[in-house]
Design a protein around this motif. Structure first.
Motif, PDB file in Angstrom:
ATOM      1  N   ASP A 127     -16.562  39.390   8.285  1.00  0.00           N
ATOM      2  CA  ASP A 127     -17.676  38.922   9.101  1.00  0.00           C
ATOM      3  C   ASP A 127     -18.452  40.092   9.690  1.00  0.00           C
ATOM      4  OD1 ASP A 127     -19.108  36.702  10.583  1.00  0.00           O
ATOM      5  OD2 ASP A 127     -18.330  37.843  12.283  1.00  0.00           O
ATOM      6  N   ALA A 128     -17.726  41.097  10.187  1.00  0.00           N
ATOM      7  CA  ALA A 128     -18.388  42.258  10.788  1.00  0.00           C
ATOM      8  C   ALA A 128     -19.199  43.032   9.760  1.00  0.00           C
ATOM      9  CB  ALA A 128     -17.353  43.164  11.448  1.00  0.00           C
ATOM     10  N   ILE A 129     -18.650  43.180   8.562  1.00  0.00           N
ATOM     11  CA  ILE A 129     -19.370  43.910   7.511  1.00  0.00           C
ATOM     12  C   ILE A 129     -20.611  43.143   7.081  1.00  0.00           C
ATOM     13  CG2 ILE A 129     -19.229  44.663   5.103  1.00  0.00           C
ATOM     14  CD1 ILE A 129     -16.319  45.460   5.671  1.00  0.00           C
ATOM     15  N   GLU A 130     -20.489  41.818   6.978  1.00  0.00           N
ATOM     16  CA  GLU A 130     -21.648  41.001   6.596  1.00  0.00           C
ATOM     17  C   GLU A 130     -22.764  41.104   7.634  1.00  0.00           C
ATOM     18  OE1 GLU A 130     -22.798  36.357   5.515  1.00  0.00           O
ATOM     19  OE2 GLU A 130     -20.720  36.900   5.941  1.00  0.00           O
ATOM     20  N   ARG A 131     -22.381  41.091   8.916  1.00  0.00           N
ATOM     21  CA  ARG A 131     -23.381  41.089   9.993  1.00  0.00           C
ATOM     22  C   ARG A 131     -23.909  42.477  10.321  1.00  0.00           C
ATOM     23  NH1 ARG A 131     -20.859  38.584  15.061  1.00  0.00           N
ATOM     24  NH2 ARG A 131     -22.963  38.970  15.842  1.00  0.00           N
ATOM     25  N   TRP A 132     -23.019  43.483  10.250  1.00  0.00           N
ATOM     26  CA  TRP A 132     -23.376  44.790  10.791  1.00  0.00           C
ATOM     27  C   TRP A 132     -23.369  45.924   9.764  1.00  0.00           C
ATOM     28  CZ3 TRP A 132     -25.431  44.336  15.367  1.00  0.00           C
ATOM     29  CH2 TRP A 132     -25.014  43.307  16.225  1.00  0.00           C
ATOM     30  N   GLY A 133     -22.893  45.646   8.550  1.00  0.00           N
ATOM     31  CA  GLY A 133     -22.830  46.703   7.543  1.00  0.00           C
ATOM     32  C   GLY A 133     -24.195  47.323   7.292  1.00  0.00           C
ATOM     33  N   GLY A 134     -24.247  48.641   7.278  1.00  0.00           N
ATOM     34  CA  GLY A 134     -25.511  49.346   7.102  1.00  0.00           C
ATOM     35  C   GLY A 134     -26.268  49.577   8.387  1.00  0.00           C
ATOM     36  N   LYS A 135     -25.895  48.836   9.445  1.00  0.00           N
ATOM     37  CA  LYS A 135     -26.527  49.005  10.755  1.00  0.00           C
ATOM     38  C   LYS A 135     -25.606  49.759  11.708  1.00  0.00           C
ATOM     39  CE  LYS A 135     -28.809  44.532  10.149  1.00  0.00           C
ATOM     40  NZ  LYS A 135     -28.905  43.143  10.679  1.00  0.00           N
ATOM     41  N   LEU A 136     -24.332  49.409  11.650  1.00  0.00           N
ATOM     42  CA  LEU A 136     -23.320  50.066  12.465  1.00  0.00           C
ATOM     43  C   LEU A 136     -22.196  50.556  11.570  1.00  0.00           C
ATOM     44  CD1 LEU A 136     -22.846  47.535  15.432  1.00  0.00           C
ATOM     45  CD2 LEU A 136     -24.305  49.571  15.399  1.00  0.00           C
ATOM     46  N   ILE A 137     -21.436  51.527  12.047  1.00  0.00           N
ATOM     47  CA  ILE A 137     -20.174  51.891  11.414  1.00  0.00           C
ATOM     48  C   ILE A 137     -19.234  50.692  11.561  1.00  0.00           C
ATOM     49  CG2 ILE A 137     -18.166  53.420  11.532  1.00  0.00           C
ATOM     50  CD1 ILE A 137     -20.100  55.456  12.941  1.00  0.00           C
ATOM     51  N   GLY A 171      -9.554  47.297   1.972  1.00  0.00           N
ATOM     52  CA  GLY A 171     -10.445  48.244   1.321  1.00  0.00           C
ATOM     53  C   GLY A 171     -11.401  47.595   0.338  1.00  0.00           C
ATOM     54  N   GLU A 172     -11.015  46.450  -0.221  1.00  0.00           N
ATOM     55  CA  GLU A 172     -11.900  45.732  -1.136  1.00  0.00           C
ATOM     56  C   GLU A 172     -13.213  45.342  -0.470  1.00  0.00           C
ATOM     57  OE1 GLU A 172      -9.657  42.415  -2.481  1.00  0.00           O
ATOM     58  OE2 GLU A 172      -8.495  43.573  -3.952  1.00  0.00           O
ATOM     59  N   LEU A 173     -13.182  45.214   0.864  1.00  0.00           N
ATOM     60  CA  LEU A 173     -14.388  44.836   1.606  1.00  0.00           C
ATOM     61  C   LEU A 173     -15.311  46.028   1.870  1.00  0.00           C
ATOM     62  CD1 LEU A 173     -12.710  42.435   4.191  1.00  0.00           C
ATOM     63  CD2 LEU A 173     -14.014  41.795   2.151  1.00  0.00           C
ATOM     64  N   GLN A 174     -14.864  47.222   1.502  1.00  0.00           N
ATOM     65  CA  GLN A 174     -15.657  48.449   1.643  1.00  0.00           C
ATOM     66  C   GLN A 174     -16.032  48.761   3.100  1.00  0.00           C
ATOM     67  OE1 GLN A 174     -16.579  50.753  -1.030  1.00  0.00           O
ATOM     68  NE2 GLN A 174     -14.821  49.599  -1.775  1.00  0.00           N
ATOM     69  N   PRO A 175     -15.039  48.855   3.987  1.00  0.00           N
ATOM     70  CA  PRO A 175     -15.348  49.332   5.344  1.00  0.00           C
ATOM     71  C   PRO A 175     -15.729  50.807   5.290  1.00  0.00           C
ATOM     72  CG  PRO A 175     -12.976  49.265   5.007  1.00  0.00           C
ATOM     73  CD  PRO A 175     -13.595  48.653   3.782  1.00  0.00           C
ATOM     74  N   ASP A 176     -16.244  51.306   6.370  1.00  0.00           N
ATOM     75  CA  ASP A 176     -16.648  52.708   6.410  1.00  0.00           C
ATOM     76  C   ASP A 176     -15.456  53.651   6.541  1.00  0.00           C
ATOM     77  OD1 ASP A 176     -19.597  52.593   6.285  1.00  0.00           O
ATOM     78  OD2 ASP A 176     -19.345  51.381   8.084  1.00  0.00           O
ATOM     79  N   TYR A 177     -14.371  53.153   7.105  1.00  0.00           N
ATOM     80  CA  TYR A 177     -13.144  53.948   7.167  1.00  0.00           C
ATOM     81  C   TYR A 177     -11.954  53.010   7.304  1.00  0.00           C
ATOM     82  CZ  TYR A 177     -13.160  53.113  12.232  1.00  0.00           C
ATOM     83  OH  TYR A 177     -13.145  52.509  13.467  1.00  0.00           O
ATOM     84  N   MET A 178     -10.763  53.558   7.016  1.00  0.00           N
ATOM     85  CA  MET A 178      -9.510  52.847   7.224  1.00  0.00           C
ATOM     86  C   MET A 178      -8.705  53.599   8.276  1.00  0.00           C
ATOM     87  SD  MET A 178      -7.712  50.207   6.251  1.00  0.00           S
ATOM     88  CE  MET A 178      -8.480  49.815   4.674  1.00  0.00           C
ATOM     89  N   PHE A 179      -8.161  52.862   9.238  1.00  0.00           N
ATOM     90  CA  PHE A 179      -7.368  53.460  10.315  1.00  0.00           C
ATOM     91  C   PHE A 179      -5.916  53.056  10.115  1.00  0.00           C
ATOM     92  CE2 PHE A 179      -7.687  55.123  14.769  1.00  0.00           C
ATOM     93  CZ  PHE A 179      -6.344  55.029  15.097  1.00  0.00           C
ATOM     94  N   PHE A 180      -5.037  54.059  10.015  1.00  0.00           N
ATOM     95  CA  PHE A 180      -3.607  53.787   9.884  1.00  0.00           C
ATOM     96  C   PHE A 180      -2.929  54.044  11.220  1.00  0.00           C
ATOM     97  CE2 PHE A 180      -4.819  54.729   5.430  1.00  0.00           C
ATOM     98  CZ  PHE A 180      -4.501  53.480   4.914  1.00  0.00           C
TER      99      PHE A 180
END
Length: 218
Positions: A98-108, A124-133
Motif C-alpha cells: 500500500d505504501a509503495i502504491e501511494r508513495w513510491g517515487g514521491k517518498l523513500i 523484495g518483490e515489491l521493490q522497496p527502496d531498501y531492506m532493513f534487517f
C-alpha cells in the motif's frame, strides 16, 4: 545526507530513541551529526498518533536542515503531515504494498520485518527502496544479532536493493556489519544511550568504517 561527498562504503543511519522528548533529542541529534557522515534518521513510533506527530514534526525539520533524510516508521499519515522524506514499513507485506502504491517515487519507502530469506525475498518483490534487517532501535546487546548479520550478508551478495542492518549497543559493532557488504548500519543506543557523547560516538563509528569497511560498487 550530512556529507556533500558521501563515502563509498557502509554509512550510518541513526535511529531516534522512543524515550525522549523532542526538545531533549533535537540537540543530541545535532551533536551526533556534528560527528561526521550520517545518511539518514529513522524515527520509530512515539506514543499515540498525536504524541508521535508532536515529536516527529520538529525532529524531521532538524534532521532535514542538517542534511539527513528523515524517515517515519509505520505511519504514513504522520509522515505526510510532518513532511518526512520517507516511510519505513515494519508492519508487513500488505502495508508495504500500500505504501509503495501511494508513495513510491514521491517518498523513500523502506521495508523491515523480514526474519528469513523467504520473508526478505517476498518483501523484495515489491521493490522497496531498501531492506532493513533487524528492528529499528532494538539494540539491547553490544553485538548485532547473528541472524541480521547473516541476512545482510546474503542480501548484499544477491540483491541490488540496498540494505540496512541494525547495529548493537556498542559502536564497535559497525565493523561486523560493514564486513557483510551492507550499504548502511543503523545505530541507536550506541549513539544516544545513557552516558554516551553522540558526537564522539559518530566520530568513532566513521573512523572504524573509514578504516575497515570495504568499498562499495556504484
Amino acid at each position: 545526507m550530512s556529507n556533500p561527498s558521501p563515502p563509498n562504503r557502509c554509512r550510518i543511519v541513526l535511529v531516534a530513541p522512543t524515550s525522549e522528548e523532542a526538545e531533549v533529542f533535537g540537540p543530541r541529534l545535532l551533536e551526533a551529526v556534528a560527528g561526521g557522515d550520517v545518511a539518514s534518521l529513522i524515527i520509530p513510533q512515539h506514543g499515540d498518533e498525536a504524541s508521535f506527530q508532536a515529536f516527529a514534526a520538529p525532529i524531521v525539520r532538524i534532521a532535514q536542515e542538517a542534511g539527513l533524510a528523515a524517515i517515519i516508521v509505520d505511519d504514513t499519515r504522520v509522515a505526510g503531515r510532518v513532511g518526512a522524506d520517507g516511510v519505513h514499513i515494519q508492519a508487513g507485506k500488505e502495508d508495504l504494498a500500500d505504501a509503495i502504491e501511494r508513495w513510491g517515487g514521491k517518498l523513500i519507502v523502506g521495508a523491515g520485518g523480514a526474519a528469513s530469506r523467504d520473508d526478505a525475498l517476498e518483501l523484495g518483490e515489491l521493490q522497496p527502496d531498501y531492506m532493513f534487517f533487524g528492528r529499528p532501535g532494538f539494540d539491547t546487546k553490544p553485538e548485532p544479532h547473528p541472524r541480521n548479520l547473516a541476512l545482510g550478508k546474503w542480501w548484499a551478495e544477491m540483491v541490488e536493493i540496498s540494505c540496512i542492518v541494525q547495529g548493537g549497543s556498542d559502536i564497535a559493532s559497525v565493523e561486523a556489519i560493514a564486513a557483510t557488504g551492507a550499504e548502511f548500519v543503523a545505530l541507536s543506543a550506541a549513539v544516544f544511550g545513557e552516558g554516551i557523547d553522540p558526537r564522539e560516538a559518530v566520530e568513532r563509528a566513521n573512523a572504524i568504517l573509514d578504516r575497515a569497511a570495504p568499498r562499495l560498487e556504484g
